[in-house]
Motif scaffolding. Structure first.
Motif, mmCIF file in Angstrom:
data_model
loop_
_atom_site.group_PDB
_atom_site.id
_atom_site.type_symbol
_atom_site.label_atom_id
_atom_site.label_comp_id
_atom_site.label_asym_id
_atom_site.label_seq_id
_atom_site.Cartn_x
_atom_site.Cartn_y
_atom_site.Cartn_z
ATOM 1 N N ILE A 21 0.821 -1.204 0.000
ATOM 2 C CA ILE A 21 0.000 0.000 0.000
ATOM 3 C C ILE A 21 0.858 1.259 0.000
ATOM 4 N N ALA A 22 2.005 1.205 0.660
ATOM 5 C CA ALA A 22 2.877 2.381 0.729
ATOM 6 C C ALA A 22 4.320 1.921 0.924
ATOM 7 N N ARG A 23 5.240 2.651 0.302
ATOM 8 C CA ARG A 23 6.666 2.361 0.475
ATOM 9 C C ARG A 23 7.467 3.642 0.250
ATOM 10 N N SER A 37 5.167 2.869 -3.902
ATOM 11 C CA SER A 37 4.220 1.810 -4.263
ATOM 12 C C SER A 37 3.443 2.181 -5.529
ATOM 13 N N GLY A 38 3.428 3.467 -5.857
ATOM 14 C CA GLY A 38 2.674 3.942 -7.000
ATOM 15 C C GLY A 38 1.239 4.286 -6.697
ATOM 16 N N LEU A 39 0.836 4.193 -5.423
ATOM 17 C CA LEU A 39 -0.549 4.443 -5.050
ATOM 18 C C LEU A 39 -0.797 5.864 -4.548
ATOM 19 N N GLY A 40 0.246 6.679 -4.547
ATOM 20 C CA GLY A 40 0.050 8.108 -4.315
ATOM 21 C C GLY A 40 -0.028 8.561 -2.882
ATOM 22 N N HIS A 41 0.414 7.759 -1.938
ATOM 23 C CA HIS A 41 0.378 8.185 -0.537
ATOM 24 C C HIS A 41 1.649 8.974 -0.204
ATOM 25 N N ASN A 42 1.820 10.080 -0.885
ATOM 26 C CA ASN A 42 3.022 10.891 -0.702
ATOM 27 C C ASN A 42 3.023 11.549 0.671
ATOM 28 N N LEU A 43 4.218 11.820 1.182
ATOM 29 C CA LEU A 43 4.385 12.374 2.518
ATOM 30 C C LEU A 43 4.785 13.840 2.460
ATOM 31 N N SER A 82 1.122 11.403 5.567
ATOM 32 C CA SER A 82 0.349 11.253 4.340
ATOM 33 C C SER A 82 -1.019 11.881 4.542
ATOM 34 N N PRO A 83 -1.743 12.174 3.464
ATOM 35 C CA PRO A 83 -3.151 12.525 3.616
ATOM 36 C C PRO A 83 -3.912 11.318 4.165
ATOM 37 N N ASN A 84 -5.007 11.566 4.873
ATOM 38 C CA ASN A 84 -5.844 10.478 5.324
ATOM 39 C C ASN A 84 -6.549 9.849 4.129
#
Length: 227
Positions: A21-23, A37-43, A82-84
Protein backbone atom coordinates in the motif's frame (compact mmCIF):
# COMPACT_ATOMS: atom_id res chain seq x y z
CA UNK A 1 -4.67 -22.69 -14.58
CA UNK A 2 -7.37 -25.08 -13.33
CA UNK A 3 -6.94 -24.12 -9.67
CA UNK A 4 -9.28 -21.05 -9.65
CA UNK A 5 -11.99 -23.07 -11.44
CA UNK A 6 -11.68 -25.94 -8.97
CA UNK A 7 -11.88 -23.50 -6.06
CA UNK A 8 -15.00 -21.87 -7.50
CA UNK A 9 -16.67 -25.25 -8.01
CA UNK A 10 -15.84 -26.16 -4.42
CA UNK A 11 -17.37 -22.89 -3.24
CA UNK A 12 -14.03 -21.45 -2.15
CA UNK A 13 -12.78 -18.01 -3.15
CA UNK A 14 -9.00 -17.42 -3.11
CA UNK A 15 -7.93 -14.69 -0.69
CA UNK A 16 -6.78 -11.49 -2.44
CA UNK A 17 -3.03 -11.23 -2.79
CA UNK A 18 -1.29 -8.90 -0.32
CA UNK A 19 -0.86 -5.37 -1.67
CA UNK A 20 2.06 -3.04 -0.97
CA UNK A 21 0.00 0.00 0.00
CA UNK A 22 2.88 2.38 0.73
CA UNK A 23 6.67 2.36 0.47
CA UNK A 24 9.23 5.09 1.07
CA UNK A 25 12.92 4.81 0.15
CA UNK A 26 13.75 8.50 0.82
CA UNK A 27 15.97 8.87 -2.23
CA UNK A 28 14.26 11.92 -3.71
CA UNK A 29 13.40 15.41 -2.54
CA UNK A 30 12.67 15.91 1.16
CA UNK A 31 9.95 18.53 0.69
CA UNK A 32 7.56 15.99 -0.86
CA UNK A 33 8.41 12.33 -0.32
CA UNK A 34 6.97 10.11 -3.04
CA UNK A 35 5.19 6.85 -2.34
CA UNK A 36 7.16 4.24 -4.31
CA UNK A 37 4.22 1.81 -4.26
CA UNK A 38 2.67 3.94 -7.00
CA UNK A 39 -0.55 4.44 -5.05
CA UNK A 40 0.05 8.11 -4.31
CA UNK A 41 0.38 8.19 -0.54
CA UNK A 42 3.02 10.89 -0.70
CA UNK A 43 4.39 12.37 2.52
CA UNK A 44 4.77 15.97 3.61
CA UNK A 45 7.00 17.26 6.40
CA UNK A 46 5.23 18.70 9.44
CA UNK A 47 7.53 20.43 11.93
CA UNK A 48 7.69 22.62 14.99
CA UNK A 49 10.39 24.46 16.96
CA UNK A 50 12.93 24.10 14.15
CA UNK A 51 12.46 20.37 13.63
CA UNK A 52 13.73 18.99 10.35
CA UNK A 53 14.84 15.81 8.65
CA UNK A 54 18.05 15.53 6.67
CA UNK A 55 19.34 12.97 4.17
CA UNK A 56 22.11 10.59 5.29
CA UNK A 57 23.83 7.91 3.25
CA UNK A 58 22.47 4.39 3.61
CA UNK A 59 23.67 1.69 1.23
CA UNK A 60 23.40 2.85 -2.40
CA UNK A 61 20.91 5.58 -1.51
CA UNK A 62 19.73 7.82 1.31
CA UNK A 63 17.93 7.51 4.60
CA UNK A 64 16.41 10.34 6.66
CA UNK A 65 17.84 11.44 10.02
CA UNK A 66 15.44 12.91 12.58
CA UNK A 67 16.32 15.34 15.41
CA UNK A 68 18.52 13.92 18.20
CA UNK A 69 17.18 13.38 21.68
CA UNK A 70 16.32 16.63 23.49
CA UNK A 71 15.37 17.18 27.14
CA UNK A 72 14.80 20.94 26.98
CA UNK A 73 11.38 22.48 27.62
CA UNK A 74 11.01 23.17 23.89
CA UNK A 75 12.51 20.63 21.49
CA UNK A 76 12.56 20.27 17.70
CA UNK A 77 9.67 18.13 16.49
CA UNK A 78 9.14 16.71 13.02
CA UNK A 79 7.11 13.97 11.37
CA UNK A 80 6.26 12.82 7.86
CA UNK A 81 2.54 12.49 7.15
CA UNK A 82 0.35 11.25 4.34
CA UNK A 83 -3.15 12.52 3.62
CA UNK A 84 -5.84 10.48 5.32
CA UNK A 85 -7.25 7.82 3.02
CA UNK A 86 -9.36 4.73 3.67
CA UNK A 87 -7.08 2.36 1.78
CA UNK A 88 -4.48 2.74 4.55
CA UNK A 89 -6.98 1.09 6.93
CA UNK A 90 -6.59 -2.71 7.05
CA UNK A 91 -9.79 -3.45 8.95
CA UNK A 92 -9.59 -7.13 9.94
CA UNK A 93 -7.32 -8.07 7.03
CA UNK A 94 -3.77 -9.32 7.43
CA UNK A 95 -1.27 -6.52 7.88
CA UNK A 96 2.49 -6.10 7.76
CA UNK A 97 4.57 -2.97 8.14
CA UNK A 98 8.15 -2.11 8.95
CA UNK A 99 11.26 -0.02 8.45
CA UNK A 100 15.03 -0.02 8.59
CA UNK A 101 16.06 1.79 11.77
CA UNK A 102 19.32 3.25 13.08
CA UNK A 103 19.38 4.42 16.69
CA UNK A 104 22.31 4.99 19.05
CA UNK A 105 22.12 3.52 22.58
CA UNK A 106 22.57 7.07 23.93
CA UNK A 107 19.52 8.30 21.99
CA UNK A 108 16.80 6.08 23.47
CA UNK A 109 13.87 7.48 25.45
CA UNK A 110 10.53 6.44 26.95
CA UNK A 111 9.10 5.76 23.52
CA UNK A 112 9.86 6.75 19.94
CA UNK A 113 7.42 6.30 17.06
CA UNK A 114 8.66 4.84 13.81
CA UNK A 115 5.31 4.47 12.06
CA UNK A 116 1.71 4.82 13.16
CA UNK A 117 -1.83 5.41 11.97
CA UNK A 118 -4.40 6.39 14.57
CA UNK A 119 -4.26 6.86 18.34
CA UNK A 120 -4.67 4.32 21.11
CA UNK A 121 -7.08 6.38 23.22
CA UNK A 122 -9.25 8.13 20.64
CA UNK A 123 -9.29 5.79 17.63
CA UNK A 124 -8.02 2.45 16.42
CA UNK A 125 -4.32 2.14 15.65
CA UNK A 126 -1.40 0.26 14.21
CA UNK A 127 2.09 1.33 15.27
CA UNK A 128 5.79 0.44 15.33
CA UNK A 129 7.86 2.08 18.05
CA UNK A 130 11.19 1.79 19.87
CA UNK A 131 10.59 1.43 23.62
CA UNK A 132 12.51 2.56 26.68
CA UNK A 133 16.17 2.90 27.58
CA UNK A 134 16.86 -0.60 26.23
CA UNK A 135 15.59 0.44 22.77
CA UNK A 136 13.40 -2.61 22.16
CA UNK A 137 11.10 -2.40 19.12
CA UNK A 138 7.42 -3.11 19.69
CA UNK A 139 4.30 -3.39 17.56
CA UNK A 140 0.85 -2.18 18.63
CA UNK A 141 -2.70 -2.79 17.43
CA UNK A 142 -5.84 -1.16 18.86
CA UNK A 143 -9.33 -2.31 17.85
CA UNK A 144 -11.85 0.22 16.55
CA UNK A 145 -14.67 -1.18 18.73
CA UNK A 146 -12.87 -2.29 21.86
CA UNK A 147 -10.08 0.13 22.85
CA UNK A 148 -7.15 -1.52 24.54
CA UNK A 149 -3.54 -1.85 23.46
CA UNK A 150 -2.43 -5.17 22.00
CA UNK A 151 1.36 -5.25 21.93
CA UNK A 152 4.18 -7.54 20.96
CA UNK A 153 7.71 -6.50 21.98
CA UNK A 154 11.04 -7.68 20.63
CA UNK A 155 13.25 -9.64 23.01
CA UNK A 156 16.30 -7.84 21.58
CA UNK A 157 17.27 -4.18 21.25
CA UNK A 158 17.59 -2.29 17.99
CA UNK A 159 19.43 0.66 19.56
CA UNK A 160 23.09 -0.26 19.10
CA UNK A 161 24.23 2.19 16.43
CA UNK A 162 23.74 -0.32 13.59
CA UNK A 163 21.01 -0.60 10.98
CA UNK A 164 18.26 -3.12 11.70
CA UNK A 165 15.23 -4.20 9.70
CA UNK A 166 12.12 -4.34 11.91
CA UNK A 167 8.79 -5.83 10.80
CA UNK A 168 5.36 -6.11 12.44
CA UNK A 169 3.06 -8.78 11.05
CA UNK A 170 -0.59 -9.55 11.81
CA UNK A 171 -2.04 -12.76 10.33
CA UNK A 172 -5.48 -13.57 11.69
CA UNK A 173 -5.05 -13.94 15.44
CA UNK A 174 -1.25 -14.05 15.32
CA UNK A 175 0.79 -10.89 15.95
CA UNK A 176 4.57 -11.10 15.41
CA UNK A 177 7.63 -8.90 15.46
CA UNK A 178 10.78 -9.64 13.46
CA UNK A 179 14.21 -8.01 13.76
CA UNK A 180 16.59 -8.66 10.88
CA UNK A 181 14.19 -11.37 9.60
CA UNK A 182 14.34 -13.29 12.90
CA UNK A 183 11.15 -13.77 14.93
CA UNK A 184 11.72 -11.91 18.22
CA UNK A 185 8.23 -11.87 19.73
CA UNK A 186 4.74 -13.32 19.24
CA UNK A 187 1.36 -12.70 20.81
CA UNK A 188 -2.28 -13.58 20.17
CA UNK A 189 -4.98 -11.09 19.26
CA UNK A 190 -8.70 -11.46 18.48
CA UNK A 191 -9.20 -12.49 14.85
CA UNK A 192 -11.98 -9.87 14.74
CA UNK A 193 -9.65 -7.00 15.72
CA UNK A 194 -10.20 -4.19 13.21
CA UNK A 195 -8.17 -1.04 12.55
CA UNK A 196 -9.94 1.78 10.72
CA UNK A 197 -9.60 5.51 11.44
CA UNK A 198 -9.49 8.90 9.75
CA UNK A 199 -5.93 9.76 10.80
CA UNK A 200 -2.91 10.17 8.51
CA UNK A 201 -0.08 7.71 8.27
CA UNK A 202 2.67 9.34 10.36
CA UNK A 203 6.38 8.47 10.31
CA UNK A 204 9.00 9.54 12.86
CA UNK A 205 6.51 10.95 15.36
CA UNK A 206 2.82 11.59 16.00
CA UNK A 207 3.05 15.10 14.58
CA UNK A 208 4.78 18.42 15.18
CA UNK A 209 3.41 19.07 18.66
CA UNK A 210 5.21 18.73 21.98
CA UNK A 211 4.14 15.21 23.00
CA UNK A 212 4.88 13.57 19.67
CA UNK A 213 7.07 10.59 20.73
CA UNK A 214 9.81 11.88 18.46
CA UNK A 215 12.07 9.34 16.79
CA UNK A 216 15.71 10.31 17.37
CA UNK A 217 17.59 8.20 14.84
CA UNK A 218 17.48 7.53 11.11
CA UNK A 219 14.87 5.66 9.06
CA UNK A 220 14.84 4.06 5.64
CA UNK A 221 12.67 1.73 3.57
CA UNK A 222 9.43 2.32 5.46
CA UNK A 223 6.60 0.19 4.09
CA UNK A 224 3.04 -1.02 4.63
CA UNK A 225 1.35 -4.10 3.16
CA UNK A 226 -2.30 -5.13 3.54
CA UNK A 227 -3.85 -8.51 2.76
Amino acid sequence: MLLPVVLMIAGLVPAPAPVMIARYGFNGRVATILDESGLGHNLRVVAGHGGQVRPVVHGPGNALAFPPRCVASLCPHVALQSPNTADLNPGTRNLAYGADVLLLPTQTSKGQNVLQKGYSKTSSQYKLQIDGVAGQPSCVLVDVRRPGIRMVRSAVSAADGHWHSVRCERAGSRFDIYVDEVLRGRSRIPATLSVANNRPLSIGGKGAYRDNDQFNGALDNVWLRIG
